[in-house]
Design an enzyme around this catalytic site. Structure first.
Site, short mmCIF file in Angstrom:
data_model
loop_
_atom_site.label_atom_id
_atom_site.label_comp_id
_atom_site.label_asym_id
_atom_site.label_seq_id
_atom_site.Cartn_x
_atom_site.Cartn_y
_atom_site.Cartn_z
CE LYS A 39 76.23 80.50 -28.20
NZ LYS A 39 77.24 81.34 -27.47
CE1 TYR A 80 75.17 85.73 -30.05
CE2 TYR A 80 75.68 84.58 -32.09
CZ TYR A 80 75.43 84.56 -30.73
OH TYR A 80 75.44 83.35 -30.05
CG PHE A 109 83.36 89.21 -29.03
CD1 PHE A 109 82.07 88.76 -29.28
CD2 PHE A 109 83.54 90.20 -28.07
CE1 PHE A 109 80.98 89.28 -28.59
CE2 PHE A 109 82.45 90.73 -27.37
CZ PHE A 109 81.17 90.26 -27.64
NE ARG A 167 71.31 85.69 -19.43
CZ ARG A 167 72.18 85.88 -20.41
NH1 ARG A 167 71.88 85.54 -21.66
NH2 ARG A 167 73.37 86.41 -20.18
CB THR A 216 79.00 85.19 -20.69
OG1 THR A 216 77.66 85.68 -20.56
CG2 THR A 216 79.46 85.30 -22.12
NE ARG A 223 77.27 79.85 -21.93
CZ ARG A 223 76.69 81.05 -22.08
NH1 ARG A 223 76.57 81.87 -21.05
NH2 ARG A 223 76.25 81.42 -23.27
CG ASN A 282 79.50 80.60 -24.56
OD1 ASN A 282 79.00 80.33 -25.66
ND2 ASN A 282 79.40 81.78 -24.00
CG HIS A 330 71.64 82.56 -27.51
ND1 HIS A 330 72.20 83.78 -27.24
CD2 HIS A 330 70.30 82.79 -27.67
CE1 HIS A 330 71.25 84.72 -27.26
NE2 HIS A 330 70.08 84.14 -27.51
CD GLU A 343 67.72 86.62 -28.49
OE1 GLU A 343 67.62 85.55 -27.86
OE2 GLU A 343 68.61 87.46 -28.25
P1 IDP Z 1 75.59 85.34 -23.39
O1 IDP Z 1 75.68 84.30 -24.48
O2 IDP Z 1 75.93 84.75 -22.05
O3 IDP Z 1 74.29 86.08 -23.39
P2 IDP Z 1 76.80 87.75 -24.53
O4 IDP Z 1 77.54 88.77 -23.75
O5 IDP Z 1 75.45 88.11 -25.03
O6 IDP Z 1 76.75 86.40 -23.66
O7 IDP Z 1 77.72 87.34 -25.76
C1 IDP Z 1 77.20 86.53 -26.79
C2 IDP Z 1 78.20 85.47 -27.13
O8 IDP Z 1 79.35 86.09 -27.71
C3 IDP Z 1 78.76 84.67 -25.96
O9 IDP Z 1 77.94 83.60 -25.59
C4 IDP Z 1 80.08 84.19 -26.50
O10 IDP Z 1 79.90 83.05 -27.35
C5 IDP Z 1 80.51 85.37 -27.37
N1 IDP Z 1 81.40 86.28 -26.67
C6 IDP Z 1 81.06 87.26 -25.78
N2 IDP Z 1 82.12 87.92 -25.34
C7 IDP Z 1 83.18 87.36 -25.96
C8 IDP Z 1 84.58 87.62 -25.92
O11 IDP Z 1 85.09 88.49 -25.21
N3 IDP Z 1 85.36 86.83 -26.72
C9 IDP Z 1 84.85 85.83 -27.51
N4 IDP Z 1 83.54 85.56 -27.57
C10 IDP Z 1 82.71 86.32 -26.82
MG MG Z 2 73.52 87.41 -24.79
#
Ligand code: IDP
Ligand code: MG
Length: 149
Positions: A9, A49, A57, A85, A91, A102, A112, A115, A126
């Site tokens: 990212k 997304y 968010f 993962r 996350t 992370r 973070n 992805h 994807e």
């Molecule tokens: P992942 O990247 O671990 O699969 P997901 O739940 O799919 O996590 O969320 C996608 C991305 O959205 C996260 O990596 C993070 O950058 C962002 N994200 C998820 N939840 C939040 C939140 O509560 N606040 C801000 N950003 C969030």
């Molecule tokens: Mg995800």
């Protein structure tokens, strides 16, 4: 063989962590089948997304991913989804184990670093969203027999 889409990212690219992050996936044994340095368009970001559309968010997330260039990587391997993962970590970086990307380099959920696809089905979708078939390389890696039994 499973396929997973990795995105290094904008925060990771800006912080000079591209090589460190790529190194971890390579060392894990996952085989690179596609890689490019791109600016993600608004449309592609929204598609990627889509599942988060409507969440508070979402807008910030799209803004973040299009804010600066990223490196997208398609990886192949047995258990590629789960393996990637685990290497990425939880996350929420404060919940990510030390030793994960992370857990070692990030502090906040909205920054973070990386992805990774979350299911076999989404891995396929994807990878296809970010790469044309012509951009993917099917190749026999000489170390494959030492990584895949
Ligand atoms: P992942 O990247 O671990 O699969 P997901 O739940 O799919 O996590 O969320 C996608 C991305 O959205 C996260 O990596 C993070 O950058 C962002 N994200 C998820 N939840 C939040 C939140 O509560 N606040 C801000 N950003 C969030
Ligand atoms: Mg995800």
């Amino acid at each position: 063989m499973e396929r997973t889409l990795i995105i290094i990212k904008p925060d990771a690219v800006q912080r000079g962590l591209t090589g460190e992050i790529l190194r971890r996936f390579e060392a894990r044994g996952l085989r690179i089948i596609g890689m490019k340095f791109i600016s993600v368009s608004q449309a592609l970001a929204e598609k990627h997304y889509e599942v988060h559309k409507g969440k508070p968010f979402f807008e910030g997330l799209v803004k973040y991913i299009i804010s600066s260039p990223v490196v997208v990587i398609a990886l192949e391997g047995t258990n590629a989804i789960a393996a990637a993962r685990k290497t990425i970590g939880a996350t929420k970086p404060q919940e990510a184990e030390a030793g994960t990307i992370r857990g070692d380099f990030a502090l906040e959920i909205g920054r973070n670093l990386v992805h990774g696809s979350d299911s076999v089905e989404n891995g396929k979708i994807e990878v296809a969203n970010f790469f044309t078939e012509a951009e993917l390389v099917s190749w026999p890696r000489n170390t494959d027999p030492w990584i895949f039994e």
